[in-house]
Design an enzyme around this catalytic site. Structure first.
Site, short mmCIF file in Angstrom:
data_model
loop_
_atom_site.label_atom_id
_atom_site.label_comp_id
_atom_site.label_asym_id
_atom_site.label_seq_id
_atom_site.Cartn_x
_atom_site.Cartn_y
_atom_site.Cartn_z
N ASP A 51 0.84 -1.21 0.00
CA ASP A 51 0.00 0.00 0.00
C ASP A 51 0.87 1.26 0.00
OD1 ASP A 51 0.85 -0.12 2.62
OD2 ASP A 51 -1.15 -0.08 3.52
N SER A 52 2.21 1.07 0.01
CA SER A 52 3.12 2.19 -0.24
C SER A 52 2.82 2.82 -1.60
CB SER A 52 4.58 1.72 -0.18
OG SER A 52 4.76 0.58 -1.02
N ASP A 90 -0.82 -6.27 0.17
CA ASP A 90 -1.24 -5.58 1.39
C ASP A 90 -2.75 -5.47 1.48
OD1 ASP A 90 0.90 -4.89 3.00
OD2 ASP A 90 1.36 -3.07 1.88
N LYS A 118 -0.83 -9.38 3.57
CA LYS A 118 -0.09 -8.76 4.68
C LYS A 118 -1.02 -7.82 5.45
CE LYS A 118 3.53 -5.77 3.91
NZ LYS A 118 3.09 -4.48 4.50
N GLU A 120 -1.18 -5.22 8.97
CA GLU A 120 -0.39 -4.50 9.97
C GLU A 120 -1.01 -4.64 11.35
OE1 GLU A 120 0.24 -0.43 8.84
OE2 GLU A 120 1.00 -0.96 6.86
N GLU A 187 9.34 -3.57 10.55
CA GLU A 187 9.74 -2.29 9.94
C GLU A 187 10.26 -1.35 11.01
OE1 GLU A 187 6.93 -0.54 7.22
OE2 GLU A 187 8.03 1.36 7.14
O1 KIV Z 1 3.60 -1.03 1.57
C1 KIV Z 1 4.76 -1.44 1.48
O2 KIV Z 1 5.43 -1.34 0.45
C2 KIV Z 1 5.33 -2.07 2.66
C3 KIV Z 1 6.82 -2.20 2.70
C4 KIV Z 1 7.45 -0.89 2.92
C5 KIV Z 1 7.26 -3.19 3.69
O3 KIV Z 1 4.64 -2.42 3.56
#
Ligand code: KIV
Length: 270
Positions: A51-52, A90, A118, A120, A187
């Site tokens: 989600d980056s 994510d 993934k 959080e 992280e």
């Molecule tokens: O969203 C993402 O790219 C991430 C990485 C920075 C680990 O969670």
């Protein structure tokens, strides 16, 4: 361990074997078919549709605006470019707030191509992790600095520097493994804390800003290429030194992780 590649060649079993053999694996956050293909050919083991993308593609100042539709779109793009890497996606902000929403959204991400989702969080995602794992959806638990909680944390800061917070992270990581997590991502935590957790857990641990001792490393593609608007201490511009264009930069990142030259002390937190 041989680096045989082919469709679907990187599995969770393979990552676990690499952990046991002490062989580092490489992960990269990427968002489209072309870069996914380049990274796959360069030997990246895990491609994360992170989600980056809200920050590096969409220009937001956090990951909070990212939607399930964004994630599904980019996951389906990455899936078309990838052959052998394991695909992780994510679950964006508020997409796993209730049980029914979690199941529906995780299933949609898996249908778009994800092989691992993934999430959080710490102890509060233990039940969600079990819910998904029992239904055949592998989970990577993302701990330490969790960008979706940036407003509660009060900024993008290193986590686990004080003893009681470090102890909570250790206990919650253990709980998440017991709840069925297949991977853990740490992280922005101190090197010593990441080392303790990596040695304690049987599941592979991926680090970003977590020092050299984790089983795998992850970076955001735009950081590898030196084009992100912000450059935290833990990133390295591999394009600057590669001299072989973008594919060469990604290969340089892969080799630097595998040969334990990245992350170096200047990329780490005490
Ligand atoms: O969203 C993402 O790219 C991430 C990485 C920075 C680990 O969670």
């Amino acid at each position: 361990m041989s680096a045989q590649r082919g469709p679907g060649s990187v599995t969770l079993t393979r990552l676990k074997k690499m952990k046991r053999a002490g062989e580092k694996f490489v992960c990269l956050a990427a968002y489209d078919a072309c870069f996914a293909g380049v990274a796959d050919k360069a030997g990246v083991e895990v491609l994360l549709v992170g989600d980056s993308l809200g920050m590096v593609l969409q220009g937001h100042d956090s990951t909070l605006p990212v939607t399930m539709n964004d994630m599904i779109y980019h996951m389906s793009c990455v899936k078309r470019g990838n052959e052998g890497a394991l695909l992780m996606g994510d679950m964006p902000f508020m997409s796993y707030a209730s049980e029914s929403q979690t199941l529906q959204n995780a299933a949609a991400l898996m249908r778009a191509g994800a092989q691992v989702v993934k999430l959080e969080g710490g102890a509060w995602i233990a039940n969600t992790t079990r819910l998904l794992a029992e239904r055949g959806i592998p989970v990577c638990a993302h701990m330490g600095l969790t960008p979706q909680s940036v407003n509660r944390i009060g900024g993008f800061h290193v986590q686990g520097r004080d003893t009681s917070q470090a102890q909570s992270i250790i206990e919650e990581a253990q709980l998440l493994e017991e709840s069925g997590a297949s991977l853990l991502l740490l992280e922005c935590v101190p090197v010593a804390l990441a080392k303790t957790i990596t040695e304690m857990l049987e599941i592979p641990v991926i680090g970003i800003g977590a020092g050299p001792e984790t089983d795998g490393q992850i970076m955001v593609l735009h950081d590898v290429l030196g084009i992100s608007p912000i450059t935290p201490k833990f990133v390295k511009n591999f394009l600057a030194e590669s001299g072989a264009g973008i594919p060469g930069a990604i290969e340089a990142y892969v080799h630097a992780v595998k040969s334990r030259r990245f992350p170096a002390p200047e990329h780490c937190f005490d």
